[in-house]
Design a protein around this motif. Structure first.
Motif, PDB file in Angstrom:
ATOM      1  N   LYS A 241       0.788  -1.252  -0.102  1.00  0.00           N
ATOM      2  CA  LYS A 241      -0.047  -0.016   0.010  1.00  0.00           C
ATOM      3  C   LYS A 241       0.570   1.080   0.070  1.00  0.00           C
ATOM      4  N   PHE A 242       0.589   2.226  -0.784  1.00  0.00           N
ATOM      5  CA  PHE A 242       1.302   3.550  -0.884  1.00  0.00           C
ATOM      6  C   PHE A 242       2.633   3.502  -1.623  1.00  0.00           C
ATOM      7  N   TYR A 243       3.145   2.277  -2.004  1.00  0.00           N
ATOM      8  CA  TYR A 243       4.388   2.032  -2.645  1.00  0.00           C
ATOM      9  C   TYR A 243       4.280   2.515  -3.986  1.00  0.00           C
ATOM     10  N   THR A 256      -1.179   7.519  -6.917  1.00  0.00           N
ATOM     11  CA  THR A 256      -1.599   7.199  -5.606  1.00  0.00           C
ATOM     12  C   THR A 256      -0.875   6.272  -4.807  1.00  0.00           C
ATOM     13  N   GLY A 257      -0.476   5.323  -5.261  1.00  0.00           N
ATOM     14  CA  GLY A 257       0.243   4.137  -4.762  1.00  0.00           C
ATOM     15  C   GLY A 257      -0.856   3.147  -4.345  1.00  0.00           C
ATOM     16  N   LEU A 258      -2.092   3.245  -4.737  1.00  0.00           N
ATOM     17  CA  LEU A 258      -3.135   2.239  -4.194  1.00  0.00           C
ATOM     18  C   LEU A 258      -3.563   1.121  -5.250  1.00  0.00           C
ATOM     19  N   GLY A 259      -3.205   1.612  -6.585  1.00  0.00           N
ATOM     20  CA  GLY A 259      -3.729   0.849  -7.863  1.00  0.00           C
ATOM     21  C   GLY A 259      -3.101  -0.663  -7.393  1.00  0.00           C
ATOM     22  N   LEU A 260      -1.805  -1.030  -7.621  1.00  0.00           N
ATOM     23  CA  LEU A 260      -1.249  -2.305  -7.379  1.00  0.00           C
ATOM     24  C   LEU A 260      -1.753  -3.179  -6.062  1.00  0.00           C
TER      25      LEU A 260
END
Length: 293
Positions: A241-243, A256-260
């Motif tokens: 998350k967030f990475y 946003t770092g939420l997609g994956l």
């Protein structure tokens, strides 16, 4: 600054505790010379527990600090992601309002505004789904549906023209009539995030390949790009998350770092797997595998 102050206090406490331990050990030894073995035994046990606790606490502080930094970057990214399409929509609507445009021009501006609205909608859906996954309030209702139709509709919606020659960016090979059982809404987010990521990290006019096919009682979805690629050291972290890949100081792409993170969580709930491979000569291939039941 806050992190540095916390670490200074943390190490000062460690030094103080060690100094106190040495002083008490010396004091006890001066009073009872015959209990040197006990003092050394108790002291070594205390030092072992203390060092283990200090290391664990240090890792926790660093982990929490990184998480807070990622959250700050997330808020900055979300602000930018919201501001850009809103500004675009505002300019387009003001142009329609103030200029004497032809019907064709008005329809073109409306189409562009709708694309920006869809972009905003995708981002909001991502944040809502991520929040529900974190809170464990989303149940992932599953039903049988046509995955081929779903992937095709997403590809058509995200198909963009970035080149002067109006070259289509997404090259899709979709085997028809592939049906799976799953949460259609959540899997829509999975496909959308994978394709959007591929476009986002590719240069203009670079083709993104999307393939959907079945083989040996399994369904494969492949999304390949010719972008910046992902280093081996980062492949294990991209679903956190967030990475986000790369450094915050040098990164040019939005996100946003939420997609994956959503992709991995949703696929885990469907007992599906995803792996990342290097594309040749450059870029990445994300391959999702569903087991047909």
């Amino acid at each position: 600054m806050i992190k540095q102050r916390s670490l200074v206090i943390f190490y000062a406490l460690i030094i103080y505790a060690v100094a106190q331990l040495i002083w008490w050990a010396y004091y006890l030894y001066s009073l009872q010379h015959n209990r040197l073995g006990m003092i050394l035994g108790e002291g070594s046990m205390f030092v072992t527990v203390f060092v283990f606790g200090a290391i664990s606490l240090h890792k926790t502080v660093n982990r929490e600090s990184k998480l807070q930094e990622q959250k700050r970057n997330f808020l900055l990214s979300v602000t930018h992601e919201l501001k850009s399409p809103l500004a675009s929509i505002k300019i387009l609507l003001q142009t329609i309002q103030k200029r004497d445009l032809t019907k064709v021009q008005i329809l073109d501006f409306i189409d562009k505004s709708l694309l920006d609205i869809e972009r905003l909608d995708d981002m909001v859906e991502n944040m809502l789904l991520a929040s529900k996954i974190d809170n464990r309030s989303y149940t992932f209702p599953k039903a049988k549906f046509n995955l081929s139709v779903l992937v095709d509709s997403i590809v058509n919606r995200l198909q963009v023209t970035k080149c002067d020659c109006n070259q289509q960016v997404i090259d899709a090979e979709i085997e028809p009539k592939i049906e799976i059982t799953g949460d259609k809404f959540a899997l829509t987010s999975v496909v959308t995030n994978l394709v959007e990521n591929a476009i986002k990290y590719s240069s203009p006019c670079e083709v993104v390949a999307v393939k959907l096919f079945s083989k040996d009682d399994k369904v494969f979805l492949q999304v390949a790009d010719h972008g910046i690629g992902i280093a081996d050291a980062e492949k294990g972290r991209i679903f956190d998350k967030f990475y986000r890949v790369g450094s915050e100081d040098t990164r040019n792409t939005k996100g946003t770092g939420l997609g994956l993170y959503i992709v991995k969580e949703v696929l885990d709930k469907h007992e599906a797997s995803i792996k990342v491979k290097d594309n040749r000569p450059a870029g990445s291939i994300f391959e999702v595998t569903f087991a047909l039941t």
